[in-house]
Each structure stands twice: as structure tokens, then as C-alpha cells.
Write a protein that holds these residues in place. Structure first.
Motif, PDB file in Angstrom:
ATOM      1  N   ASP A  20      35.422  37.747  42.441  1.00 38.38           N
ATOM      2  CA  ASP A  20      35.937  37.571  41.082  1.00 38.38           C
ATOM      3  C   ASP A  20      35.285  38.496  40.060  1.00 38.38           C
ATOM      4  OD1 ASP A  20      33.448  36.378  40.895  1.00 38.38           O
ATOM      5  OD2 ASP A  20      34.217  34.333  40.713  1.00 38.38           O
ATOM      6  N   ASP A  52      32.305  38.525  38.727  1.00 35.24           N
ATOM      7  CA  ASP A  52      31.497  37.903  37.669  1.00 35.24           C
ATOM      8  C   ASP A  52      30.016  38.250  37.791  1.00 35.24           C
ATOM      9  OD1 ASP A  52      30.717  36.378  39.856  1.00 35.24           O
ATOM     10  OD2 ASP A  52      31.637  34.509  39.137  1.00 35.24           O
ATOM     11  N   ASN A 100      36.290  32.807  43.264  1.00 38.58           N
ATOM     12  CA  ASN A 100      37.647  33.212  42.879  1.00 38.58           C
ATOM     13  C   ASN A 100      37.908  32.943  41.407  1.00 38.58           C
ATOM     14  OD1 ASN A 100      38.629  34.082  45.511  1.00 38.58           O
ATOM     15  ND2 ASN A 100      38.543  31.911  46.092  1.00 38.58           N
ATOM     16  N   ASP A 101      36.855  32.557  40.679  1.00 40.32           N
ATOM     17  CA  ASP A 101      36.988  32.261  39.253  1.00 40.32           C
ATOM     18  C   ASP A 101      35.829  32.920  38.519  1.00 40.32           C
ATOM     19  OD1 ASP A 101      37.092  31.156  36.669  1.00 40.32           O
ATOM     20  OD2 ASP A 101      37.819  29.220  37.395  1.00 40.32           O
ATOM     21  N   ALA A 102      36.134  33.909  37.687  1.00 43.34           N
ATOM     22  CA  ALA A 102      35.093  34.671  37.008  1.00 43.34           C
ATOM     23  C   ALA A 102      34.346  33.864  35.951  1.00 43.34           C
ATOM     24  CB  ALA A 102      35.692  35.921  36.367  1.00 43.34           C
TER      25      ALA A 102
END
Length: 226
Positions: A35, A37, A48-50
């Protein structure tokens, strides 16, 4: 030489290569950052989520942004259902959320959420025996049993004190009729409890018959005829 010959024969016949004794590697952990991050996937609780990574700022979004195992910590507050829309909610309907759910408020203490006239600090009608301000006592209460509501009685601990009562002379200077004045300063004093005196200007012990005075303290001459 024999093994090489067998291998070549198998390839020509479309066969498969015999398996070797070397074990296949498994369980490889990637060090990627899907992601982007800045936190690799073996540290990131959601790669999968920044907006989710260790020590990320927690925001009220229903996610564990900082990967500490808790969702929206420190960001939620308590809300209460306010059915009658008087600005105060029913304490029995508490719920926690980041923002107010529909029909809720952040103030509580409403003891009757079905009537907008009932809420903490509400004015009470002295003629109605209702605890509209939710303080646990009814303003209509008559603690001394004198037939006068507490909100009208100047002393609800004294059955002899209430609006319209006969004022009497007494050493404690009780304001029996709730006029704001006690005893001889009050025109409603019972004459039977007063002392009659006469003004004694010359100090001879006798007062002027024209200056009769009735009072609680009996100041003046005790006889007229001067």
C-alpha cells in the motif's frame, strides 16, 4: 553415464523428470509494501490500506489505524436518545460513537424523555405535583402538612408558617404569614398576642390616652390617663 542415458530417453518419450530428494521451500515472508505507506507487510496489520500501519494517527473510521488492536480508541463519545427533543437524553439509552447518531444528544439526565417539559433545570409548575426538573423532589411537596405547596411556603418545615396565616407575637420572630415581616412589624399580627401600651412622653409612668400602641415588645407606659 547410465543415469544420463535414462534422462535423455525419458525426455524423448515425453515423460517427466523423476523427482529429486531436495525439499521445496515454503513459508517465505515477503518484505514488500503493497500500500506504499512505508511499512512492510510483515509489520503492517493491513498492507492493502495506506491509512493503516504501526503508530499511524488513529482516526474515527472504524479501523485500527495504528495497529494496536483497538479501533477508534479515544475518539468516541457517549450519546443519548432525545425522543422529545428538549436537548437532554435518556440516560438508559447511552451509546458510543464518533459522531452523534440520528436523534441523539450529548447531554443526559432527562427523567421523562416523552415530554419536552421535563429535563434537568426545567421550570416547575407549583400547581402540578410533577418533578419536571428531574432533581428527585416534587416542588409541590408539602413537608410540614400545612396545605401549602413548598414552592409557595416561606417555611415548609413549619406548619404554622404559610401565606395567609395569622401572625403572632413570639420570641423567635417567626414570619407566620410569609409576608416578609415578623411580629410587630407586620400589620397582620394577632391582637390577642400583642401588648397594649401608651406613649409616655414625660416619663411619669403614665401614657397619653390618645397614643395607645399595640405591639409585641410592649414599649411604652403600661397605663394611660396622663
Amino acid at each position: 553415464m547410465l543415469l544420463l542415458s535414462l534422462f535423455l530417453v525419458a525426455c524423448k518419450q515425453g515423460g517427466t523428470v523423476p523427482p529429486t530428494d531436495k525439499p521445496t521451500e515454503t513459508g517465505i515472508i515477503s518484505d514488500g509494501d503493497n500500500d506504499g505507506d512505508g511499512s512492510v507487510d510483515n509489520e503492517d496489520c493491513d498492507d492493502n490500506d495506506a491509512s493503516v500501519y504501526p503508530n499511524a494517527p488513529e482516526v474515527c473510521d472504524g479501523k485500527d489505524n495504528n495497529c494496536d488492536g483497538t479501533v477508534d480508541e479515544g475518539l468516541e463519545q457517549t450519546w443519548y436518545q432525545d425522543t422529545d427533543r428538549d436537548g437532554y437524553g435518556d440516560p438508559a439509552t447511552a451509546t458510543t460513537a464518533c459522531s452523534a447518531p440520528p436523534g441523539t444528544v450529548d447531554l443526559t439526565g432527562d427523567c421523562n424523555d416523552g415530554d419536552a417539559a421535563w429535563y434537568p433545570g426545567a421550570p416547575e409548575d407549583c400547581s402540578i405535583p410533577e418533578d419536571r426538573n428531574c432533581d428527585g423532589s416534587v416542588q409541590y411537596a408539602d413537608a410540614d402538612g400545612d396545605g401549602v405547596a413548598a414552592c409557595l411556603d416561606c417555611d415548609d418545615a413549619n406548619a404554622g408558617a404559610y401565606p395567609g396565616a395569622q401572625e403572632v407575637c413570639d420570641p423567635s420572630n417567626v414570619d407566620e404569614d410569609c409576608s416578609g415581616a415578623a411580629d410587630d412589624a407586620d400589620p397582620n399580627v394577632d391582637p390577642a398576642t400583642q401588648v397594649t401600651t401608651w406613649t409616655d412622653t414625660d416619663g411619669d409612668g403614665y401614657g397619653d390616652d390618645a397614643t395607645v400602641v399595640t405591639s409585641c415588645d410592649g414599649v411604652g407606659a403600661s397605663a394611660g390617663g396622663d
